[in-house]
Design an enzyme around this catalytic site. Structure first.
Site, PDB file in Angstrom:
ATOM      1  CE  LYS A  24      -3.773   2.013   2.423  1.00 26.55           C
ATOM      2  NZ  LYS A  24      -4.808   1.909   3.892  1.00 26.55           N
ATOM      3  CB  SER A  27      -8.453   0.627   5.501  1.00 31.09           C
ATOM      4  OG  SER A  27      -9.108   1.850   5.379  1.00 31.09           O
ATOM      5  CB  SER A  35      -8.018   3.596   2.701  1.00 27.63           C
ATOM      6  OG  SER A  35      -7.166   2.988   3.544  1.00 27.63           O
TER       7      SER A  35
HETATM    8  N1  GLN Z   1     -13.220   4.124   6.289  1.00 28.47           N
HETATM    9  C1  GLN Z   1     -12.676   4.701   7.372  1.00 28.47           C
HETATM   10  C2  GLN Z   1     -12.101   6.143   7.320  1.00 28.47           C
HETATM   11  O1  GLN Z   1     -12.269   6.653   6.418  1.00 28.47           O
HETATM   12  C3  GLN Z   1     -11.535   3.814   7.663  1.00 28.47           C
HETATM   13  C4  GLN Z   1     -10.295   3.982   6.810  1.00 28.47           C
HETATM   14  C5  GLN Z   1      -9.328   3.145   7.304  1.00 28.47           C
HETATM   15  O2  GLN Z   1      -9.099   1.894   7.746  1.00 28.47           O
HETATM   16  N2  GLN Z   1      -7.926   3.818   6.832  1.00 28.47           N
HETATM   17  O3  GLN Z   1     -11.549   6.461   8.271  1.00 28.47           O
END
Ligand code: GLN
Length: 446
Positions: free
Chosen positions: A52, A151, A127
């Site tokens: 990532k 994410s 994400s």
């Molecule tokens: N959707 C959540 C956020 O926007 C989790 C994102 C994540 O786990 N990085 O904060």
């Protein structure tokens, strides 16, 4: 070489990779061959992966999906990158993601949305959507992700993969661009639990460079896979099966539960009464930490700098205005507001109190059952742009995943079938440091 060719063919369709590092990959592959020729063994020696794009990679751009870091080349490797390289993994590149990991769709990436290989009109989740799309489109067999509120697990569910968020402190955060430091945790994404176990074994462990890293021996995750499930007690929280859950995902979850019962597990209804407050608490705490973490991007030390600043304030203002996208700015404003004098007690402290109640709900549940199980997401992958103008609609999709981060617990999502051609996942949550148990259940089920 086969996978690099595959990436060349598939990446224009899925936009899974931000950066492909073909030359370095071939170099690493040759080095792995040499190690093998010298007698070294190990399943990960020469195994192709992707990272990532928020794991710092020495000499390779680490963009975090943002214009702010479009020109940032890290001078060092994240601990996770270093550990996987030491195990012999060959990194083929850096995967697409929501900007600064803020999102559940990948739509907030500066590099354009990644797409779901199962249906290119749909989101892959986020994400870590680029990692999920890269694996699902068979460009790499496994990849790293990070999970602040889901994410790893959510894109794994929406792309038909297995993804594991370890216990907070199990995997070093050193060299991971910080979003919300008390929630962030790196972990593996792959096609199945076996591959996740292999990766986690190499990623996990104490790191003195991360002050929240826990000094505890790493379990033998591969050995854990083969334990029989007889006697396993599964808790199904009644709050997970209420309004808002797509009925096809509810049915897929029940079908998975029935399969686990056939393997010897018993099932019990439990309650997590504070689930209803989880989204509100998370979307105060995560932006509050983000507003602090992202203050380092000031146009001076890292990343984007505006042209011809009139003075220092102008430099800060325009560099940040130009470098950050809309969702990141929204979170910085929400977080700064929640932390400001007069509102701190009303929002931030309250959210922290809810966080403790959520943790206590789980501790009580684990007195009665070994694992908590439910759907990973309330809905299958949605159409690209479907929630573009409605951030709260996207926040609500995190309902089942964010509690593990608030409580610091390990969580795994595994494939549980399809809803009209789109993959859906079920989630398993376990007590602290029982990643082996989660991988065991997923492996026995799969
Ligand atoms: N959707 C959540 C956020 O926007 C989790 C994102 C994540 O786990 N990085 O904060």
């Amino acid at each position: 070489r086969d996978l690099l060719a595959r990436i060349e063919q598939e990446n224009p369709r899925t936009n899974a990779f931000i950066t492909v590092t073909a030359e370095q990959a071939l170099e690493q592959a040759r080095a792995a061959d040499a190690r093998r020729a010298a007698g070294e063994t190990g399943a990960l020696l020469g195994a192709p992966i992707a990272h990532k794009d928020l794991f710092c990679t020495q000499g390779v751009r680490t963009s975090c999906g943002s214009k702010m870091l479009d020109n940032f080349i890290a001078p060092y490797n994240a601990t996770v990158v270093e550990k996987l390289a030491n195990a012999g993994c060959v990194s083929l590149g850096k995967t697409n993601m929501d900007e600064f990991a803020m999102g559940s769709s990948n739509a907030s990436s500066y590099y354009g949305a990644a797409k779901n290989p199962w249906n290119l009109d749909c989101i892959p989740g986020g994400s870590s959507g680029g990692s999920a799309a890269a694996i699902a489109a068979r460009m790499v067999p496994a990849a790293t992700g990070t999970d602040t509120g889901g994410s790893i697990r959510q894109p794994a569910a929406l792309c038909g993969l297995t993804g594991l968020k370890p216990t907070y402190g199990r995997v070093s955060r050193w060299g991971m661009v910080a979003y919300a430091s008390s929630l962030d945790q790196g972990g593996p994404m792959a096609r199945d639990a076996y591959d996740c176990a292999l990766l986690l074994g190499a990623m996990a462990g104490f790191d003195s460079k991360d002050s929240t890293s826990v000094d505890q021996p790493v379990d033998d995750y591969l050995a854990a896979l083969e334990q029989p499930l007889k006697g396993l007690k599964i808790g199904l929280p009644k709050e997970y099966f209420g309004a808002g859950l797509d009925s096809r995902i509810g049915a897929a979850t029940q079908a998975t539960v029935a399969e686990l019962e056939k393997l010897g597990a018993t099932v019990k209804e439990i309650s997590l009464p504070n689930l209803q407050h989880a989204i509100a608490a998370y979307y105060v705490i995560a932006p509050a930490e983000a507003s602090s973490n992202l203050s380092r991007f000031d146009g001076v030390r890292f990343g984007h700098r505006c042209d011809d600043p009139a003075d220092l304030t102008d430099l800060y203002k325009r560099s940040r205005a130009e470098g950050f996208g809309a969702e990141v700015k929204r979170r910085i404003m929400v977080g700064t507001y929640a932390l400001s004098a007069g509102y701190y007690d009303a929002y931030y402290i309250k959210a922290q109190q809810i966080r403790r109640l959520i943790k206590n709900d789980f501790l009580a549940a684990f007195q009665e059952v070994d694992v908590v199980m439910g759907p990973t997401t309330p809905n299958p992958a949605w159409a690209l742009c479907a929630k573009g103008n409605d951030p709260v609609a996207e926040y609500l999709e995190d309902i089942y995943t964010i509690t593990a981060n608030l409580a610091g617990l390990p969580g795994l999502s595994m494939p549980a079938g399809f809803a009209d051609g789109l993959p859906v996942g079920v989630q398993l949550l376990a007590p602290y440091f029982q990643e082996g148990r989660l991988l065991n259940i997923a492996h026995q089920y799969q």
